[in-house]
Design a protein around this motif. Structure first.
Motif, short mmCIF file in Angstrom:
data_model
loop_
_atom_site.label_atom_id
_atom_site.label_comp_id
_atom_site.label_asym_id
_atom_site.label_seq_id
_atom_site.Cartn_x
_atom_site.Cartn_y
_atom_site.Cartn_z
N LEU A 127 0.83 -1.21 0.00
CA LEU A 127 0.00 0.00 0.00
C LEU A 127 0.86 1.25 0.00
CD1 LEU A 127 -2.99 0.99 0.12
CD2 LEU A 127 -2.73 1.06 2.61
N SER A 128 1.93 1.22 0.75
CA SER A 128 2.84 2.37 0.82
C SER A 128 3.57 2.61 -0.50
CB SER A 128 3.86 2.17 1.93
OG SER A 128 3.21 2.13 3.17
N ASP A 129 3.72 1.56 -1.30
CA ASP A 129 4.40 1.68 -2.59
C ASP A 129 3.51 2.25 -3.69
OD1 ASP A 129 6.83 0.83 -1.67
OD2 ASP A 129 6.61 -1.23 -2.40
N PHE A 130 2.20 2.18 -3.52
CA PHE A 130 1.31 2.74 -4.55
C PHE A 130 1.47 4.26 -4.57
CE2 PHE A 130 -1.41 -1.13 -3.79
CZ PHE A 130 -1.32 -1.63 -5.09
N ASN A 131 1.66 4.82 -5.76
CA ASN A 131 1.75 6.29 -5.85
C ASN A 131 0.56 6.88 -6.62
OD1 ASN A 131 2.28 5.98 -8.58
ND2 ASN A 131 4.41 6.56 -8.42
N TYR A 132 -0.24 6.03 -7.24
CA TYR A 132 -1.49 6.40 -7.92
C TYR A 132 -1.29 7.29 -9.13
CZ TYR A 132 -3.09 4.37 -3.58
OH TYR A 132 -3.27 3.54 -2.52
N ALA A 133 -0.07 7.37 -9.64
CA ALA A 133 0.17 8.17 -10.85
C ALA A 133 -0.61 7.59 -12.03
CB ALA A 133 1.66 8.22 -11.16
N ASP A 134 -0.61 6.27 -12.15
CA ASP A 134 -1.36 5.64 -13.25
C ASP A 134 -2.84 5.94 -13.15
OD1 ASP A 134 1.00 4.55 -14.20
OD2 ASP A 134 0.64 2.57 -13.32
N GLU A 135 -3.37 5.87 -11.93
CA GLU A 135 -4.80 6.14 -11.72
C GLU A 135 -5.14 7.58 -12.08
OE1 GLU A 135 -3.75 2.68 -9.08
OE2 GLU A 135 -2.78 4.49 -9.76
N MET A 136 -4.28 8.50 -11.68
CA MET A 136 -4.53 9.92 -11.96
C MET A 136 -4.46 10.18 -13.47
SD MET A 136 -5.20 11.06 -9.02
CE MET A 136 -4.96 10.48 -7.35
N GLU A 137 -3.49 9.57 -14.11
CA GLU A 137 -3.37 9.73 -15.56
C GLU A 137 -4.57 9.11 -16.26
OE1 GLU A 137 -0.48 8.26 -19.16
OE2 GLU A 137 0.46 8.73 -17.22
N LEU A 138 -4.97 7.93 -15.82
CA LEU A 138 -6.11 7.24 -16.39
C LEU A 138 -7.39 8.07 -16.30
CD1 LEU A 138 -6.56 4.33 -17.55
CD2 LEU A 138 -7.39 3.73 -15.28
N LEU A 139 -7.53 8.79 -15.20
CA LEU A 139 -8.71 9.63 -14.99
C LEU A 139 -8.51 11.06 -15.51
CD1 LEU A 139 -9.64 8.40 -11.42
CD2 LEU A 139 -10.85 7.91 -13.55
N ASN A 140 -7.36 11.28 -16.16
CA ASN A 140 -7.07 12.58 -16.78
C ASN A 140 -7.08 13.72 -15.75
OD1 ASN A 140 -6.33 14.00 -19.05
ND2 ASN A 140 -8.44 14.54 -19.56
N ILE A 141 -6.44 13.47 -14.61
CA ILE A 141 -6.39 14.47 -13.54
C ILE A 141 -5.03 15.16 -13.59
CG2 ILE A 141 -6.45 14.85 -11.06
CD1 ILE A 141 -8.37 12.42 -10.97
N SER A 142 -5.07 16.45 -13.78
CA SER A 142 -3.87 17.27 -13.91
C SER A 142 -3.01 17.21 -12.65
CB SER A 142 -4.29 18.71 -14.20
OG SER A 142 -3.24 19.60 -13.93
N ARG A 143 -1.72 17.32 -12.84
CA ARG A 143 -0.79 17.38 -11.71
C ARG A 143 -1.03 18.64 -10.87
NH1 ARG A 143 3.41 13.72 -11.96
NH2 ARG A 143 3.76 12.79 -14.00
N LEU A 144 -1.63 19.64 -11.48
CA LEU A 144 -1.89 20.90 -10.78
C LEU A 144 -3.15 20.86 -9.93
CD1 LEU A 144 -0.96 23.33 -13.68
CD2 LEU A 144 0.46 22.60 -11.75
N GLN A 182 -17.92 9.05 -20.03
CA GLN A 182 -18.19 8.29 -18.80
C GLN A 182 -18.02 6.79 -19.06
OE1 GLN A 182 -19.22 9.91 -15.89
NE2 GLN A 182 -19.66 8.16 -14.63
N ARG A 183 -18.60 6.30 -20.15
CA ARG A 183 -18.51 4.86 -20.46
C ARG A 183 -17.06 4.43 -20.73
NH1 ARG A 183 -22.45 5.55 -24.55
NH2 ARG A 183 -24.28 6.19 -23.43
N THR A 184 -16.35 5.27 -21.47
CA THR A 184 -14.95 4.97 -21.80
C THR A 184 -14.10 4.92 -20.54
OG1 THR A 184 -15.19 6.03 -23.95
CG2 THR A 184 -12.95 5.71 -23.13
N TYR A 185 -14.24 5.94 -19.70
CA TYR A 185 -13.47 5.99 -18.46
C TYR A 185 -13.87 4.86 -17.51
CZ TYR A 185 -11.13 10.36 -19.61
OH TYR A 185 -10.34 11.30 -20.20
N ALA A 186 -15.14 4.52 -17.48
CA ALA A 186 -15.60 3.42 -16.62
C ALA A 186 -14.93 2.12 -17.03
CB ALA A 186 -17.12 3.29 -16.68
N MET A 187 -14.85 1.88 -18.33
CA MET A 187 -14.20 0.66 -18.82
C MET A 187 -12.71 0.67 -18.49
SD MET A 187 -14.37 -2.28 -20.16
CE MET A 187 -15.99 -2.37 -20.85
N LYS A 188 -12.06 1.80 -18.71
CA LYS A 188 -10.62 1.91 -18.42
C LYS A 188 -10.33 1.67 -16.94
CE LYS A 188 -9.23 5.14 -22.05
NZ LYS A 188 -8.69 6.49 -22.30
#
Length: 157
Positions: free
Chosen positions: A24-41, A134-140
């Motif tokens: 759990l401590s090793d997860f950084n969630y960068a992939d999840e944030m990118e997958l959901l198109n969430i800006s670093r800002l 929504q459908r595309t992101y849900a599948m991803k």
């Protein structure tokens, strides 16, 4: 069961809980944030979703435990929740995380191994997408969660 066997089992449960805490401590969630198109800002949303993914992945681990240790999963899970999770989250945040974990466990039911679509829709409810997106992101996100579930399951011990 004699005391020696019982002590060995408790140590084994502690090792399984410690192993997941390291994971759990090793997860950084960068992939999840990118997958959901969430800006670093977008720091607030990223921080909130990091906690959300922590709680979700704890619930996925719980389901892995139920499958692999049907008679002892609760003891292992309680070891993690009472001894290890308080090392990561303090006081009010800990209570919030515990509540969310239980919510995800309830939402997952016994479907974590088969259907993660409801969880994907729940995660997407934090974001604004048009109907088609929504459908595309849900599948991803569903496919990604399936990979994470498998990853956790493979590293259970």
């Amino acid at each position: 069961m004699d005391k020696l066997d019982n002590d060995f089992l408790k140590e084994h449960y502690r090792d399984i809980a410690n192993n997941f805490m390291a994971l759990l401590s090793d997860f950084n969630y960068a992939d999840e944030m990118e997958l959901l198109n969430i800006s670093r800002l977008n720091l607030v949303l990223r921080k909130n979703l990091t906690v959300e993914f922590d709680t979700l992945y704890i619930a996925l681990w719980y389901n892995c435990l139920k499958t692999s240790f049907p008679e002892n999963y609760d003891e292992i899970f309680q070891e993690f929740m009472t001894k290890l999770l308080p090392q990561k989250y303090k006081e009010a945040k800990l209570h919030e995380v515990e509540t969310r974990v239980r919510l995800y466990i309830e939402l997952l039911g016994n479907t974590a191994g088969t259907d993660l679509t409801p969880i994907a829709h729940h995660l997407l409810s934090f974001l604004k997408f048009d109907e088609a997106s929504q459908r595309t992101y849900a599948m991803k996100i569903t496919l990604h969660l399936r990979k994470v579930y498998t990853y956790i399951f493979e590293r259970l011990i």
